[in-house]
Design an enzyme around this catalytic site. Sequence first.
Site, PDB file in Angstrom:
ATOM      1  N   HIS A  72       0.856  -1.194   0.000  1.00 34.76           N
ATOM      2  CA  HIS A  72       0.000   0.000   0.000  1.00 34.76           C
ATOM      3  C   HIS A  72       0.884   1.232   0.000  1.00 34.76           C
ATOM      4  CE1 HIS A  72      -4.086  -1.663   1.594  1.00 34.76           C
ATOM      5  NE2 HIS A  72      -3.630  -2.338   0.570  1.00 34.76           N
ATOM      6  N   TYR A 201      -8.651   5.647   7.992  1.00 32.34           N
ATOM      7  CA  TYR A 201      -8.711   6.000   9.419  1.00 32.34           C
ATOM      8  C   TYR A 201      -9.700   7.166   9.531  1.00 32.34           C
ATOM      9  CZ  TYR A 201      -4.499   3.272  10.518  1.00 32.34           C
ATOM     10  OH  TYR A 201      -3.589   2.256  10.717  1.00 32.34           O
ATOM     11  N   PRO A 294      -3.398   0.134  19.196  1.00 28.56           N
ATOM     12  CA  PRO A 294      -3.200  -0.355  17.825  1.00 28.56           C
ATOM     13  C   PRO A 294      -3.261   0.705  16.735  1.00 28.56           C
ATOM     14  CG  PRO A 294      -5.379  -0.969  18.630  1.00 28.56           C
ATOM     15  CD  PRO A 294      -4.657  -0.367  19.782  1.00 28.56           C
ATOM     16  N   LYS A 298       1.749  -0.540  15.132  1.00 26.25           N
ATOM     17  CA  LYS A 298       3.174  -0.667  15.473  1.00 26.25           C
ATOM     18  C   LYS A 298       3.560  -1.938  16.235  1.00 26.25           C
ATOM     19  CE  LYS A 298       4.803   2.801  13.490  1.00 26.25           C
ATOM     20  NZ  LYS A 298       5.029   2.343  12.166  1.00 26.25           N
ATOM     21  N   TYR A 384       4.675   6.140  10.254  1.00 29.70           N
ATOM     22  CA  TYR A 384       3.760   5.046   9.917  1.00 29.70           C
ATOM     23  C   TYR A 384       4.477   4.011   9.052  1.00 29.70           C
ATOM     24  CZ  TYR A 384      -0.662   2.678   9.026  1.00 29.70           C
ATOM     25  OH  TYR A 384      -1.668   1.741   8.981  1.00 29.70           O
TER      26      TYR A 384
HETATM   27  P1  FAD Z   1       2.435 -12.219  21.296  1.00 30.84           P
HETATM   28  O1  FAD Z   1       1.985 -12.273  19.882  1.00 30.84           O
HETATM   29  O2  FAD Z   1       1.451 -11.860  22.339  1.00 30.84           O
HETATM   30  O3  FAD Z   1       3.084 -13.616  21.621  1.00 30.84           O
HETATM   31  C1  FAD Z   1       3.403 -14.027  22.942  1.00 30.84           C
HETATM   32  C2  FAD Z   1       3.290 -15.534  23.028  1.00 30.84           C
HETATM   33  O4  FAD Z   1       3.635 -15.938  24.329  1.00 30.84           O
HETATM   34  C3  FAD Z   1       1.860 -15.995  22.785  1.00 30.84           C
HETATM   35  O5  FAD Z   1       1.838 -17.004  21.802  1.00 30.84           O
HETATM   36  C4  FAD Z   1       1.402 -16.472  24.131  1.00 30.84           C
HETATM   37  O6  FAD Z   1       0.445 -17.514  24.039  1.00 30.84           O
HETATM   38  C5  FAD Z   1       2.721 -16.921  24.752  1.00 30.84           C
HETATM   39  N1  FAD Z   1       2.668 -16.980  26.217  1.00 30.84           N
HETATM   40  C6  FAD Z   1       1.993 -16.182  27.065  1.00 30.84           C
HETATM   41  N2  FAD Z   1       2.135 -16.602  28.317  1.00 30.84           N
HETATM   42  C7  FAD Z   1       2.945 -17.689  28.282  1.00 30.84           C
HETATM   43  C8  FAD Z   1       3.442 -18.579  29.261  1.00 30.84           C
HETATM   44  N3  FAD Z   1       3.095 -18.450  30.558  1.00 30.84           N
HETATM   45  N4  FAD Z   1       4.242 -19.583  28.877  1.00 30.84           N
HETATM   46  C9  FAD Z   1       4.554 -19.755  27.548  1.00 30.84           C
HETATM   47  N5  FAD Z   1       4.089 -18.953  26.578  1.00 30.84           N
HETATM   48  C10 FAD Z   1       3.291 -17.935  26.934  1.00 30.84           C
HETATM   49  N6  FAD Z   1       0.577  -4.652  15.546  1.00 30.84           N
HETATM   50  C11 FAD Z   1       1.007  -4.116  14.375  1.00 30.84           C
HETATM   51  O7  FAD Z   1       2.210  -3.916  14.208  1.00 30.84           O
HETATM   52  N7  FAD Z   1       0.175  -3.806  13.354  1.00 30.84           N
HETATM   53  C12 FAD Z   1      -1.149  -3.993  13.471  1.00 30.84           C
HETATM   54  O8  FAD Z   1      -1.868  -3.760  12.491  1.00 30.84           O
HETATM   55  C13 FAD Z   1      -1.666  -4.525  14.705  1.00 30.84           C
HETATM   56  N8  FAD Z   1      -2.984  -4.762  14.866  1.00 30.84           N
HETATM   57  C14 FAD Z   1      -3.407  -5.447  15.976  1.00 30.84           C
HETATM   58  C15 FAD Z   1      -4.726  -5.807  16.038  1.00 30.84           C
HETATM   59  C16 FAD Z   1      -5.171  -6.542  17.128  1.00 30.84           C
HETATM   60  C17 FAD Z   1      -6.603  -6.943  17.148  1.00 30.84           C
HETATM   61  C18 FAD Z   1      -4.279  -6.908  18.185  1.00 30.84           C
HETATM   62  C19 FAD Z   1      -4.755  -7.708  19.385  1.00 30.84           C
HETATM   63  C20 FAD Z   1      -2.965  -6.559  18.115  1.00 30.84           C
HETATM   64  C21 FAD Z   1      -2.510  -5.841  17.013  1.00 30.84           C
HETATM   65  N9  FAD Z   1      -1.174  -5.506  16.883  1.00 30.84           N
HETATM   66  C22 FAD Z   1      -0.744  -4.872  15.736  1.00 30.84           C
HETATM   67  C23 FAD Z   1      -0.227  -5.883  17.916  1.00 30.84           C
HETATM   68  C24 FAD Z   1       0.493  -7.198  17.607  1.00 30.84           C
HETATM   69  O9  FAD Z   1      -0.428  -8.211  17.327  1.00 30.84           O
HETATM   70  C25 FAD Z   1       1.360  -7.576  18.804  1.00 30.84           C
HETATM   71  O10 FAD Z   1       2.138  -6.467  19.152  1.00 30.84           O
HETATM   72  C26 FAD Z   1       2.257  -8.789  18.465  1.00 30.84           C
HETATM   73  O11 FAD Z   1       1.506  -9.969  18.466  1.00 30.84           O
HETATM   74  C27 FAD Z   1       3.393  -8.906  19.485  1.00 30.84           C
HETATM   75  O12 FAD Z   1       4.089 -10.084  19.259  1.00 30.84           O
HETATM   76  P2  FAD Z   1       4.814 -10.843  20.459  1.00 30.84           P
HETATM   77  O13 FAD Z   1       5.408 -12.071  19.856  1.00 30.84           O
HETATM   78  O14 FAD Z   1       5.662  -9.897  21.189  1.00 30.84           O
HETATM   79  O15 FAD Z   1       3.652 -11.204  21.462  1.00 30.84           O
HETATM   80  C1  DHB Z   2      -4.929  -3.146  11.299  1.00 31.54           C
HETATM   81  C2  DHB Z   2      -4.726  -2.963  12.641  1.00 31.54           C
HETATM   82  C3  DHB Z   2      -4.304  -1.737  13.086  1.00 31.54           C
HETATM   83  O1  DHB Z   2      -4.077  -1.554  14.385  1.00 31.54           O
HETATM   84  C4  DHB Z   2      -4.064  -0.696  12.220  1.00 31.54           C
HETATM   85  O2  DHB Z   2      -3.664   0.502  12.688  1.00 31.54           O
HETATM   86  C5  DHB Z   2      -4.256  -0.893  10.879  1.00 31.54           C
HETATM   87  C6  DHB Z   2      -4.692  -2.124  10.430  1.00 31.54           C
HETATM   88  C7  DHB Z   2      -5.392  -4.466  10.817  1.00 31.54           C
HETATM   89  O3  DHB Z   2      -5.626  -5.336  11.660  1.00 31.54           O
HETATM   90  O4  DHB Z   2      -5.524  -4.655   9.613  1.00 31.54           O
END
Ligand code: FAD
Ligand code: DHB
Length: 391
Positions: A72, A201, A294, A298, A384
Amino acid sequence: MRTRVAIIGAGPAGLLLSHLLDQEGIESVILENRSEEYVLGRIRAGVLESSSVELLGEVGLGDRIEAEGQPHRGIYLQWPQERHHLDFVDLVGRSVWIYGQTELTKDLMAARKSAGQQAFYEAAAVTLHDIETEHPYVTFIDAGGTPQRIDADVIAGCDGFHGPSRQAIPAAVQRIWERVYPYAWLGVLADVPPSTDELIYAWHPDGFALHSMRSETVSRLYLQVTPDDDIANWSDDRIWDALAARLGHGQDGWKLTPGPITDKSVLPMRSYVQTPMRHGNLFLAGDAAHIVPPTGAKGLNLAIADVSLLSTALVSLFRSRDSALADSYSDDALRRVWRCTHFSWWMTTMLHQGGDDFDAQLQLSQLRWVTSSEAGATGLAENYAGLPIGF
Ligand code: FAD
Ligand code: DHB
């Protein structure tokens, strides 16, 4: 069992760290408390910054992003009766990619499996020990109910906001910064082609709305709701009506096409930073150390940037016994974390309704500025589309 790096968590941070280490011939073991299917089924982020895509391409994970992701050029920012496109490529020479976190997780799990790296899913009672010594270890109960112990050189806490790693850092050492916002997002996934070519947005007096997507046939949409809102109050019809109103259905002939909703959830919004990101031989990465709201897309990108820095630091530590990058990991990662924390807070406070009329006028003034001034637009675009990983 013994390994070099015991990685707690099979989210994007843990899986990618394991892959980056494997590329350098460094062995790791992942411990995850959920099942593989659960981790693969979680619907989360969708936007990858250009530096994330470059890194993934460099380590052999770019093929499916290239084939199935959508580049995009920018985003739309809108408020009632106005919609403006910010073209990041024109402004800062970088684009973003739409590629679901679920797809990235699939790619990362496949890469680990083909490299023969070990992972324990459904690991219970994961506990960190002796992190301040040269001989840290992790204990857990495996999926078959057998107690296990993994000794490692270092432990990587990649276990998200609710995992045990960040809590293993002594209270006397850790410092926490937190902001909880008075709103939440209701996110839906719908089997309908997106009604837009790029993300919208939308600022609206009823609350923020976002039109995103996952593919040519699947849309991802979000609505600002209150944190205590019960999802049962939101029928599919009510969701589509609110999205249509906030996203400007009917303005200048633009239409939002509704379709079957396949997933619905409410997400609280907070900013959270815990420092230091390293204590002894425990290194935190991703959501284990920081959460952003979100709005700036990031979280996933920060997790990728953290493990990029961490893998480089660990390679240097293990290969050359040079601890300089490991020693500076926390400060190096936090520079970018705070930049993204600020940007996510700024986007969030510019676009959400807090119920204050004075704030609303400031938000509209800010939106007019970022969409009409090249300097304003460039600042948003630079953040962004993403700053370089080493920023
Ligand atoms: P997580 O993905 O949370 O992974 C952590 C892992 O540790 C999980 O699998 C969990 O099950 C495991 N865990 C937890 N506790 C334990 C335990 N006790 N023992 C063993 N394992 C454990 N970010 C963006 O950059 N762009 C976006 O568009 C965006 N949109 C989002 C939309 C939604 C709906 C959500 C919820 C988040 C969004 N984010 C976005 C954020 C992004 O998803 C997270 O920042 C990302 O998943 C972080 O990755 P991580 O591996 O650090 O943590
Ligand atoms: C999505 C999530 C976000 O937090 C964002 O800023 C843009 C897109 C997504 O899930 O597609």
